[in-house]
Design an enzyme around this catalytic site. Sequence first.
Site, short mmCIF file in Angstrom:
data_model
loop_
_atom_site.label_atom_id
_atom_site.label_comp_id
_atom_site.label_asym_id
_atom_site.label_seq_id
_atom_site.Cartn_x
_atom_site.Cartn_y
_atom_site.Cartn_z
N HIS A 285 39.45 60.53 27.19
CA HIS A 285 39.52 61.10 25.85
C HIS A 285 38.56 60.37 24.91
O HIS A 285 38.74 60.41 23.71
CB HIS A 285 40.95 61.02 25.29
N GLU B 183 37.14 75.59 31.70
CA GLU B 183 36.03 75.43 30.77
C GLU B 183 34.85 76.34 31.13
O GLU B 183 34.15 76.83 30.25
CB GLU B 183 35.60 73.96 30.70
#
Length: 741
Positions: free
Chosen positions: A541, A471
């Site tokens: 999530h 990321e």
Amino acid sequence: MATAKTDPKLSALSSEERKTKTYEGLTRQQLIDAYRIMYTSRRVDDREILLKRQQKIFFQISGAGHEAIGVAAALCLRPAYDWFYPYYRDRALVLALGATPYEMLLQAVGAADDPSSGGRQMPSHWAYRRLNIVTQSSPTGTQILQAVGCAEAGVYLRNHPNATQKASGDYRQFKDVSFRGDEITYVSLGDGTTSEGEFWEALNTAANKKLPIVFVVEDNEYAISVPVEIQTAGGNISRLVSGFPNFHFEEVDGTDPVVSYAAMKRAVEHCRAGKGPGFVHAHVIRPYSHSLSDDERLYRPDVERQRDAARDPINRMQMFLIREGILDENGINKLEKQVEDEMQAAVDRALEAKFPTPETITNFIYSPDLDPTSAQFDTPPMFPQAETPPADGKKTPVLPKTMAELINATLRDEMKRDERIVVFGEDVADASREDYLKKKLVKGKGGVFKLTAGLQMAFGSDRVFNAPIAEANIVGRATGMATRGLKPVVEIQFFDYIWPAMMQLRDELPVIRWRSNNAFSAPLVIRVAIGGYLTGGALYHSQCGESIFTHIPGLRVVFPSNALDAAGLLRTAIRCDDPVLFLEHKRLYRETYGRSHYPGPDFTIPFGKARIVQPGTDITVITYGAVVPRAMQAAQRLEREHGVKVELIDLRTLNPFDWETIAASVRKTNRALVAYEDSLSWGYGAEIAARIADQLFPHLDAPVRRVAAMDVYVAYQPILEDAILPQANDLFRGMRELAEY
Ligand SMILES: Cc1ncc(C[n+]2csc(CCOP(=O)(O)OP(=O)(O)O)c2C)c(N)n1
Ligand SMILES: [Mg+2]
């Protein structure tokens, strides 16, 4: 000054031969000029140290011992043509590229006219826009991925020359873009900094994409007090990186300008020819401790320090010039005297410089040119004919679109309109092996939530591509590209995995404009899938955490609750001149709630303008994202069962946020509840609640309430998830209690 004798071998040469002799291609005059820069660099350090002791400056970190490799690198590269991401020891490089001692001293005193930062950054944090030296910061290694993005931008612009065109009505009006076709990006770092993961991520991408970038590792064997063998397995970074493909590698004595020049030249030629990146590992010394806050005698014995001193590049270069008969002692003395006089003049001037005034502090947190809250971004939706609801209330022939569909449509529109846009992230491409697409063997993926589906097929593999699962790599490269004028619209697959990018997101991207006093900027969009209510999303999530990002000055944060807002706000985000974190709630992607017809290719919504979802008179509920439909449900029940009329406000953007709408509503209802999906304590609503309490106290008939998630992570088992996240029932209870207070 060191003493040396002319090399007897030289005496065998005629005076003409002596004058024209070159050293790895460097002329005698170039060597004299190189020495002048090296000596100047050392003297700026010495003067700064003195000024620090006199408390006229507030910090000092030196480039001492690193002068030779710096000057050598500059001799191989071109200011205002190539691009530079130097680190704090690169004073000699930066001087050789064209910065002046006076400019450096302006930064040291913290002057308003400091061209690097206007008194905002410590000395040796280089930024010289006219030279393509990009603003640098203090975290070790954050520049490296940005440099990779900068190099990628050059390659992209070569293949898309039309992307350089200016356009009015969006960020392009204010963002110059230039490319040369064969420019190189220089990036440097210390030996200790090679331990940062971002270094390895950068090498990986540079090698994979064969980018024109030269990495220079200036190895002085220490990172503050930690020696190189602790940082680097086996103690030698060259050995560890040697397996990366497409690189040209050099390992060199970085205290010797001539051999450093030869090594740099080979590496630069490799890059310039488009063969791939270069890596120059330069062994240097660090004679002045880490900084003025460090005393290296605490961890380095005299014997080691003396061994280094014998390699001091300034003394070595003096002796070399004398030995080669390029300058005699008189010549050296004359040169040094000139430098000294210039230095004195620069110091005198810098000490007279004006300081920045406190009124300027908030300048350039955001773009001074384009205001995303302005009326310019307030444009009505233009629903296509087929999608306009017929007046007789009959269904339209085309069904309204989901948030996912309208985000995809907006990306398409904008990519068509603006060739500077590139889209990348994990899994965002249709298929990296584009052959499969061409032969129609596969349909293509286009994102784990399919938000970018079809974009690669429509716009090509160099505009829409997959990134490694890294990321920081995504955000760091995007930042470098945006600095060059591209408009990356990148995706972070799940908010829960944004954290490896946190250094880039907190210390780099949103700070670039402010810390460089508007010399540089990096407007881009980071789309992030966020949120829970997924039934089984669990801890990794489902999380929210937007307040962590609204706490970052310089970063716009958007969190739409429905398809139409998502389309309008994403378009504003893309056309905006600031970095934007665009939070997309996963649960809302395909919800029946909040669908909309396609609002046309120019529909924008200004930032900082809330939407009153439902007007009311009794209590104000302030919320956003996936809590909006839940709050709506609760409000309708409250009206049905208790006759309480709720004014429901959807903030839509969290930074900036619409204080006027909140305040007007609370003045009317005298009761406020802030609802959000993130855990209660320290969440986004805390700030809103505090402001209401602070500024609207006389208007309140009840304490400001909050309804939010429990202070815990989201659990997998749906029974637990339901209990943890705020549900319509919780909102109903909270609203009722507030109304009854
Ligand atoms: C991410 C981060 N961690 C820690 C620091 C504090 N720090 C500043 S310089 C430095 C050492 C860097 O060593 P090296 O990369 O070898 O460069 P050198 O100073 O030796 O040239 C450290 C730990 C920092 N600036 N950034
Ligand atoms: Mg070091």
